[in-house]
Structures are given as structure tokens and as C-alpha cells.
Design a protein around this motif. Structure first.
Motif, PDB file in Angstrom:
ATOM      1  N   ASP A  18       0.843  -1.198   0.000  1.00 25.54           N
ATOM      2  CA  ASP A  18       0.000   0.000   0.000  1.00 25.54           C
ATOM      3  C   ASP A  18       0.881   1.252   0.000  1.00 25.54           C
ATOM      4  OD1 ASP A  18      -1.477   2.266   1.534  1.00 25.54           O
ATOM      5  OD2 ASP A  18      -3.074   0.876   0.980  1.00 25.54           O
ATOM      6  N   THR A  20       0.414   4.200   1.190  1.00 25.54           N
ATOM      7  CA  THR A  20       0.422   4.896   2.475  1.00 25.54           C
ATOM      8  C   THR A  20       1.401   4.242   3.440  1.00 25.54           C
ATOM      9  OG1 THR A  20      -1.861   5.633   2.211  1.00 25.54           O
ATOM     10  CG2 THR A  20      -0.976   5.602   4.450  1.00 25.54           C
ATOM     11  N   ARG A  21       1.455   2.891   3.401  1.00 28.00           N
ATOM     12  CA  ARG A  21       2.376   2.195   4.303  1.00 28.00           C
ATOM     13  C   ARG A  21       3.821   2.465   3.912  1.00 28.00           C
ATOM     14  NH1 ARG A  21      -1.957  -1.689   4.432  1.00 28.00           N
ATOM     15  NH2 ARG A  21      -1.049  -3.117   2.909  1.00 28.00           N
ATOM     16  N   ARG A  51      -4.519   1.876  11.495  1.00 22.11           N
ATOM     17  CA  ARG A  51      -4.779   0.627  10.772  1.00 22.11           C
ATOM     18  C   ARG A  51      -3.548   0.198   9.975  1.00 22.11           C
ATOM     19  NH1 ARG A  51      -8.938   2.318   8.554  1.00 22.11           N
ATOM     20  NH2 ARG A  51      -8.184   2.775   6.446  1.00 22.11           N
ATOM     21  N   HIS A  52      -2.923   1.122   9.282  1.00 21.97           N
ATOM     22  CA  HIS A  52      -1.725   0.793   8.510  1.00 21.97           C
ATOM     23  C   HIS A  52      -0.551   0.429   9.425  1.00 21.97           C
ATOM     24  CE1 HIS A  52      -3.367   1.613   4.605  1.00 21.97           C
ATOM     25  NE2 HIS A  52      -3.673   2.872   4.901  1.00 21.97           N
TER      26      HIS A  52
END
Length: 315
Positions: A18, A20-21, A51-52
Motif C-alpha cells: 500500500d 500509504t504504508r 490501521r496501517h
């Protein structure tokens, strides 16, 4: 030192699938930040950040450190395969323009933390009391304040009992004269001072109304939970005043006036506490001025009556 457990390569890659991660990990490679700070730096709500982070935690990419009840995140202690993988990915993990913007906001977050202590308390104000007690315990403030005592002082502890007050005061003054009528209590007090390595305490087995201490030699005299046991409190107050030098301070800690009559039967109390007016009169008649009577905060777990502290200065 324990090494981080090996994680399958596919799991490591999956955690970084991902964008964002990737941004989170890139920032945490060089910084330790809270969820809120990461949200500011990446301009994201805290819930997706959390969450990430969980995915990255589970895969071993990041580590969490507790600071009181809060958590700070940084890149974890990676095994060699993960380190090499990250070196390869990091170069092109985030578009350069986005990386520059992230870096600029991280610097702003870190600068705010360094230059403005209010930012810390802004983040943790509702948790600070618990964090403070967890880190240092609940008692250190009162003990530390004893360092305000003049280290040249000589202090008399009237009705010293097992030496609780003497033990607290002695490290901060020149000498403590502990006065106690009970031989058994004095034995415990001596043992307590010996265990603490306090050799500036002189013990006197005597009643608080008639001590062997010379007149006008003490800088302070204290009586903690003693006065309610004395037949004539006025006699004890006069003796405390007698041993004080001019300008010396008398300090009484005792129970506020109450109606627990059973204390006379079960614990030998002669008086059911003392009101402000009673203490003012006792101290003034003993020759003390500038009398102050303050009720102490109630301890949540305490079962006894409330307490007060009353101080006066020898004329």
C-alpha cells in the motif's frame, strides 16, 4: 541480544503493497513519532494511520515503544533480508515531490516538539497524571519538597513513634532529636534509621510534655499524629515552644475535629481531633505567632478522619 524473528519475504512485501504504508515506513526510518504526529506529517486521519501501522507491526517493519500510556513508533530492528529489501525499495518508495512534502511536515512536527513543551502536554494532558505516577511513583513530590529545609537546621520530632517523620526529615537537615516515650517504638525507629544509614538522629525516651532537650536550641519542632494522645495538649505545645529558638517553627499534623468516639476506646485517643479555633488558641497561648491551619487533601483510600497541618512561629 535477541534477533528479530525471520518473516517470509512474501509477507514482508505484502505489508508494503500500500502506498500509504510505504510513506509511513519511510518517515519512521529516521524518526520516532506518535499516531497523532504521523497523521499531521502525512495529512491523514488517525484511524487509517493506526490501521496501517498495525499491518506494519504485524509484519515486523515497525516497533512500538510505550511512553506512559501513549505509544511511539519507529522502524523495527530488521533482520538482514528485510534490511536489504528496504534499501532497494526505499529509493523509489515514494514520489520525490510527495517525499519532500512529507519530510517538510515531519521537520515541522519535530520542531514543534523540541521548541514548545506545550505540544507534549497538548498531546498527553489528559494522561499526564497517570504517566507521571507510572514513571516515578506518587510520593516523590512531597519528599522532594523537604529539600527546601535549611540543611543547618536542628529539628525535634515530638512523639516520633517508629520514626516515620524523622526518617523523612533527617536526610535534609543537620540533626533530628527524636522524642518518644515508648521503648518499643524507639527500638523500631533506631532500626529504621540504621537501615537507612542516617547517623544524624539523637533519640530521647521521654514524654512530649517534658523533654530533656535544652531550651531555645531547635529551628523546628514537629508533632505528627501525636497531640490527640496527650492529656493536656497545651503542655505539649508549651514544651515545643520552649525548645525552639526565636523564629523557630512549630508544625502539628493531626486529625480535624470529628465524632468517632470509639477511637477513645480502641486506640486510646484523648481528643477527637482539633478545630481551627482550638489550634489557633493552643498555639497563641504557647507563645507562637503567624499561625496557619490548613486541611490536607483527603486520600481516596483513607478510612480515618481528615487531617490538617498547623504551623506557628516562636515570638
Amino acid at each position: 541480544m535477541k534477533t528479530a524473528p525471520a518473516i517470509p519475504l512474501l509477507d514482508l512485501l505484502a505489508a508494503l503493497s500500500d502506498p500509504t504504508r510505504l510513506r509511513l515506513l519511510r518517515v519512521l526510518d529516521a524518526n520516532e513519532l506518535s499516531v497523532g504526529e504521523l497523521g499531521k506529517a502525512l495529512q491523514l486521519p488517525q484511524s487509517p494511520v493506526s490501521r496501517h501501522l498495525k499491518v506494519l507491526l504485524d509484519a515486523g517493519w515497525v516497533a512500538r515503544r510505550s511512553e506512559g500510556t501513549a505509544g511511539l513508533f519507529s522502524m523495527g530492528e530488521l533482520v538482514s533480508d528485510a534490511r536489504e529489501l528496504w534499501k532497494t525499495i526505499r529509493v523509489n518508495a515514494v514520489e520525490q515531490s510527495e517525499a519532500r512534502e512529507d519530510d517538510a511536515r515531519v521537520r515541522a512536527v519535530m520542531a514543534e516538539r523540541k521548541t514548545d513543551s506545550l505540544s507534549f502536554f497538548g498531546r498527553y494532558s489528559d494522561q499526564w497524571d497517570a504517566m507521571r505516577a507510572e514513571l516515578f511513583g506518587p510520593r516523590f513530590t512531597g519528599v522532594a519538597m523537604l529539600a527546601l529545609l535549611n540543611r543547618q537546621w536542628r529539628v525535634a520530632d515530638f512523639g516520633a513513634g517508629t520514626g516515620i517523620a524523622t526518617h523523612a526529615i533527617a536526610p535534609f537537615v543537620h540533626r533530628v532529636d527524636a522524642v518518644e516515650q515508648s521503648e518499643a517504638m524507639l527500638a523500631v525507629a533506631r532500626e529504621r534509621m540504621g537501615a537507612a544509614g542516617l547517623n544524624n538522629v539523637m533519640f530521647h525516651q521521654a514524654p512530649v510534655e517534658a523533654t530533656p532537650i535544652d531550651a531555645a536550641v531547635m529551628d523546628a519542632a514537629v508533632a505528627v499524629l501525636v497531640l490527640h494522645h496527650v492529656d493536656e495538649p497545651a503542655d505539649a505545645m508549651r514544651e515545643m515552644t520552649r525548645v525552639l529558638a526565636r523564629g523557630g517553627i512549630a508544625l502539628i499534623v493531626d486529625m480535624v475535629a470529628h465524632n468517632r468516639e470509639d477511637y477513645k476506646r480502641t486506640m486510646g485517643h484523648k481528643h477527637l481531633g482539633f478545630s481551627r479555633d482550638e489550634m489557633n488558641l493552643l498555639m497563641e497561648r504557647a507563645g507562637l505567632r503567624d499561625v496557619r491551619y490548613v486541611e490536607l487533601p483527603v486520600e481516596p483510600m483513607a478510612k480515618g478522619p481528615g487531617l490538617f497541618v498547623c504551623v506557628g512561629v516562636k515570638k
